[in-house]
Motif scaffolding. Structure first.
Motif, short mmCIF file in Angstrom:
data_model
loop_
_atom_site.label_atom_id
_atom_site.label_comp_id
_atom_site.label_asym_id
_atom_site.label_seq_id
_atom_site.Cartn_x
_atom_site.Cartn_y
_atom_site.Cartn_z
N ARG A 104 -3.50 10.50 -1.10
CA ARG A 104 -3.81 9.46 -2.07
C ARG A 104 -3.36 8.13 -1.50
NH1 ARG A 104 -6.11 13.23 -3.43
NH2 ARG A 104 -6.12 14.32 -5.41
N THR A 105 -4.14 7.08 -1.77
CA THR A 105 -3.76 5.73 -1.36
C THR A 105 -3.88 4.82 -2.58
OG1 THR A 105 -4.49 6.06 0.92
CG2 THR A 105 -4.32 3.79 0.15
N ARG A 106 -2.85 4.01 -2.79
CA ARG A 106 -2.84 3.03 -3.87
C ARG A 106 -2.58 1.66 -3.27
NH1 ARG A 106 -0.27 7.42 -6.06
NH2 ARG A 106 -0.93 8.07 -8.12
N GLU A 107 -3.34 0.68 -3.72
CA GLU A 107 -3.09 -0.71 -3.37
C GLU A 107 -2.41 -1.33 -4.59
OE1 GLU A 107 -3.74 -1.96 -0.37
OE2 GLU A 107 -4.84 -0.20 0.33
N LEU A 108 -1.18 -1.75 -4.44
CA LEU A 108 -0.42 -2.31 -5.55
C LEU A 108 -0.21 -3.79 -5.31
CD1 LEU A 108 2.13 0.62 -5.72
CD2 LEU A 108 0.32 0.15 -7.37
N ARG B 50 4.39 1.78 -10.23
CA ARG B 50 4.20 3.19 -10.55
C ARG B 50 5.53 3.89 -10.62
NH1 ARG B 50 4.09 7.26 -7.20
NH2 ARG B 50 2.18 8.16 -7.95
N ARG C 288 1.81 -4.88 -10.50
CA ARG C 288 1.45 -3.47 -10.60
C ARG C 288 2.57 -2.61 -10.03
NH1 ARG C 288 -3.79 -1.60 -8.46
NH2 ARG C 288 -3.22 0.15 -9.77
N ARG D 96 0.87 -1.18 0.00
CA ARG D 96 0.00 0.00 0.00
C ARG D 96 0.90 1.23 0.00
NH1 ARG D 96 -3.76 -0.37 4.68
NH2 ARG D 96 -4.85 -1.73 3.21
N GLU D 97 0.58 2.18 -0.86
CA GLU D 97 1.31 3.44 -0.87
C GLU D 97 0.37 4.58 -0.49
OE1 GLU D 97 3.99 6.25 -3.79
OE2 GLU D 97 2.09 5.44 -4.56
N HIS E 135 5.95 10.05 0.22
CA HIS E 135 5.05 8.91 0.37
C HIS E 135 5.52 8.00 1.50
CE1 HIS E 135 7.39 5.97 -2.56
NE2 HIS E 135 8.22 6.59 -1.75
#
Length: 171
Positions: A107-111, A117, A115, A83-84, A125
């Motif tokens: 912002r939250t990204r589940e990678l 970025r 996947r 998670r970022e 971050h």
């Protein structure tokens, strides 16, 4: 970093391509020793003079809030999930110790596996393995090689610079 230096190194897209191809190398990923409590890593040869790492993340581990100063970067997940949490705002590079952040910039990204970025300079971050049971493995690349990492603490909307690390601190 001068415009000439930036033009001579790999782009963020090229770094992302490298980390994706490296994450697909099952033998390399399997060669990373995994520790049940602490992150492990192998330094890799990145493209065009970049710095690259294969990193193992035990369940519940993370980086804390940080940036990579003048370096651009990319990372992708070779196995597991990370998670970022990041800020969708360009922060001043220098001259501050404490900032009050505006609403709506989180912002939250589940990678998950496969996947990734890319990101630009001064990208603030934190990355973590939120799993309670599964290791994650990721590949990271930075250009120019990391001149420093700034570490931050965060309470609510307040981001505070806590420490600046140089390469000799982590090698």
């Amino acid at each position: 970093m001068s415009a000439a230096e930036a033009a001579s190194g790999p782009t963020a897209a090229e770094l992302l391509d490298f980390v994706r191809r490296t994450a697909d190398d099952a033998a390399l990923v399997a060669a990373l020793p995994l520790d049940p409590e602490g992150r492990t890593w192998l330094r890799l040869e990145g493209p065009g003079g970049s710095e690259a790492w294969l990193i193992g993340w035990p369940p519940g581990t993370g980086t804390g809030w940080h940036d990579h100063a003048e370096s651009i970067g990319a990372f992708t997940i070779a196995s597991g999930a990370l998670r970022e949490h990041s800020l969708a705002a360009r922060l001043p590079a220098d001259g501050w110790k404490t900032l009050e952040l505006n609403e709506g910039i989180d912002r939250t990204r589940e990678l998950t596996t496969g996947r990734g970025r890319a990101f630009g300079r001064h990208h603030v971050h934190e990355v973590l393995n939120a799993s309670g049971q599964e290791h994650a493995v990721s590949v990271h690349a930075y250009y120019p090689p990391l001149p420093l990492i700034r570490r931050y603490s965060r309470v609510g909307a307040v981001l505070r610079l806590e420490q600046t690390e140089r390469p000799e601190d982590w090698q």
